[in-house]
Write an enzyme that holds these catalytic residues in place. Structure first.
Site, short mmCIF file in Angstrom:
data_model
loop_
_atom_site.label_atom_id
_atom_site.label_comp_id
_atom_site.label_asym_id
_atom_site.label_seq_id
_atom_site.Cartn_x
_atom_site.Cartn_y
_atom_site.Cartn_z
N ARG A 44 38.69 39.74 51.48
CA ARG A 44 39.24 39.80 50.43
C ARG A 44 40.55 39.51 49.58
O ARG A 44 40.92 39.27 48.07
CB ARG A 44 39.25 41.36 50.20
N CYS A 45 41.05 39.20 50.38
CA CYS A 45 42.77 38.27 49.93
C CYS A 45 42.30 37.04 49.43
O CYS A 45 43.48 36.64 48.25
CB CYS A 45 43.14 38.45 51.50
N MET A 46 41.45 36.60 49.76
CA MET A 46 41.29 34.63 49.17
C MET A 46 40.60 35.17 48.04
O MET A 46 40.20 34.14 47.44
CB MET A 46 40.45 34.12 50.01
N GLY A 72 42.39 37.36 54.67
CA GLY A 72 40.91 37.19 55.28
C GLY A 72 40.00 37.54 53.52
O GLY A 72 40.86 37.57 52.85
#
Length: 407
Positions: free
Chosen positions: A396-398, A394
């Site tokens: 945060r991951c990106m 999501g």
């Protein structure tokens, strides 16, 4: 300081992204599992969604820099690094890349434009691209069609994982899967040689033997760090990380909370099941609450000695105590609906990117969780996600925060 991240919620001032590139179009069904994908994103839409994400951040006062640009700037400023970079990338590119290392070296060194070289390293090199004839007679017969001599790196748009910012330092990670280990080469060159980041202290190095990934590392405060023990982060790595942080006189971290979450793909990192969204509010996937163990790690009485205690309180009580609060609110992904909770957690409903206290970027598809966030006083900024979410990560991951305001 070039890097300053001491919380998950301080106003996001600078962030590093990677815009999805041709590497996604080099995914094929038979290689999906090995390359850690469940489906093949449509690149045109994925790039459009990612552009929306970047604009959303810029519109809210965040400076956006790109991984590919920073790496290209390093090679342009220090052209003597090109040969070293190319040789390292080939060496770590796998057995086929090493078998044809001379041809690969010639091909990559012939690329004069620095950014074009970086993007080619990211997208992979097909056998048919090499100028000189490459013969592998049995493999050519068995593996007909467009074979890759050097694999694409399709997970790169999840910039959170290869390294993690911790205070004024970084953890340059040893990735769990061989497929993702070359991602940290870019981080190594940027952090060591880019003028904006050179001199940044390393709390972990990519050459260390134990796996750890950035999605498991959460900065709770100047003095408290949380790290997930997960499918992709080992307790041994957390011990090394803790020793290095505690041995740094400039680090203010006094406590590390190790949260042991189930080792399954759906919960691959701590930030897929828990993120902070305000001073006293966290998202949580309720499915982990009954199986979560928390360990408190502090300095021991001697150098490199750690004091570890298993905590027997609930997660909300532990977080409140370590943040100096009376209580914290745990906002359930999917609300009270178990089916919605599992579905939206799979689509990263818990993986929020907080850009200032009480304001988060989320995927629009997780509408139940987003509504619950709003009911709890959180300002929700939605972004499209039909293709980006296929990579199982999501907002945060990106994103890799490089600078946040102090809180």
């Amino acid at each position: 300081m070039p890097i300053n991240v001491t919380s998950e919620i301080g106003k996001l001032k600078k962030v590093m992204l990677h815009k999805p590139g041709v590497e996604l179009e080099h995914l094929v069904p038979e290689e999906l599992e090995r390359l850690l994908f469940d489906d093949i994103p449509y690149l045109k839409t994925a790039r459009s969604e990612h552009d929306f994400f970047a604009r959303l951040l810029k519109d809210n006062g965040t400076e956006v820099v790109y991984l590919e640009d920073l790496m290209a700037e390093v090679l342009k400023l220090k052209p003597e690094l090109k040969e070293t970079f190319v040789r390292q990338f080939i060496q770590e590119g796998g057995s086929t890349a090493n078998k044809f290392s001379d041809q690969l070296y010639e091909f990559l060194m012939d690329i004069e434009d620095e950014k074009e070289l970086v993007l080619k390293a990211m997208s992979g090199v097909g056998m048919s691209e090499l100028k000189s004839a490459v013969k592998s007679p049995l493999a050519d017969l068995v593996k007909k069609g467009g074979r890759f001599i050097m694999d694409p790196i399709p997970n790169l748009y999840f910039t959170r994982d290869p390294f993690a910012t911790i205070g004024n330092g970084v953890s340059l990670n040893q990735m769990y899967s061989k497929t993702r280990r070359r991602e940290t080469i870019f981080g190594q060159y940027i952090l060591e040689y880019h003028p904006d980041f050179a001199g940044t202290p390393f709390y972990y190095k990519r050459t260390y033997p134990f796996a750890i990934e950035g999605g498991d590392i959460l900065n709770l405060s100047r003095r408290v760090l949380a790290v997930g023990i997960s499918q992709r982060t080992t307790p041994e790595a957390i011990e090394v990380l803790a020793q290095n942080i505690f041995n740094d006189r400039n680090s203010e971290i006094e406590t590390i909370l190790a949260l042991d979450i189930p080792s399954v793909r759906a919960y691959m990192h701590l930030d897929t099941v828990c993120t902070q969204v305000d001073y006293d509010k966290f998202t949580i996937h309720p499915g982990i609450l009954g199986s979560l163990s928390v360990y408190e790690i502090c300095r021991g009485s001697h150098k490199d000695e750690l004091q570890v205690t298993e905590l027997d309180n609930s997660l909300p009580a532990i977080l409140a105590a370590h943040l100096g609060l009376d209580r914290v609110t745990m906002i359930h992904c999917g609300g009270k609906d178990r089916i919605a909770s599992e579905r939206e957690q799979w689509n990263d409903g818990s993986n929020t990117l907080c850009i200032e206290p009480g304001k988060v970027v989320v995927y629009d598809r997780n509408y139940i969780t987003n509504r619950v966030l709003e009911e709890n006083g959180i300002q929700v900024l939605e972004m499209p996600s039909s293709e980006l979410s296929r990579g199982r990560g999501g907002p945060r991951c990106m994103s890799m925060p490089l600078e946040r305001e102090e809180i």
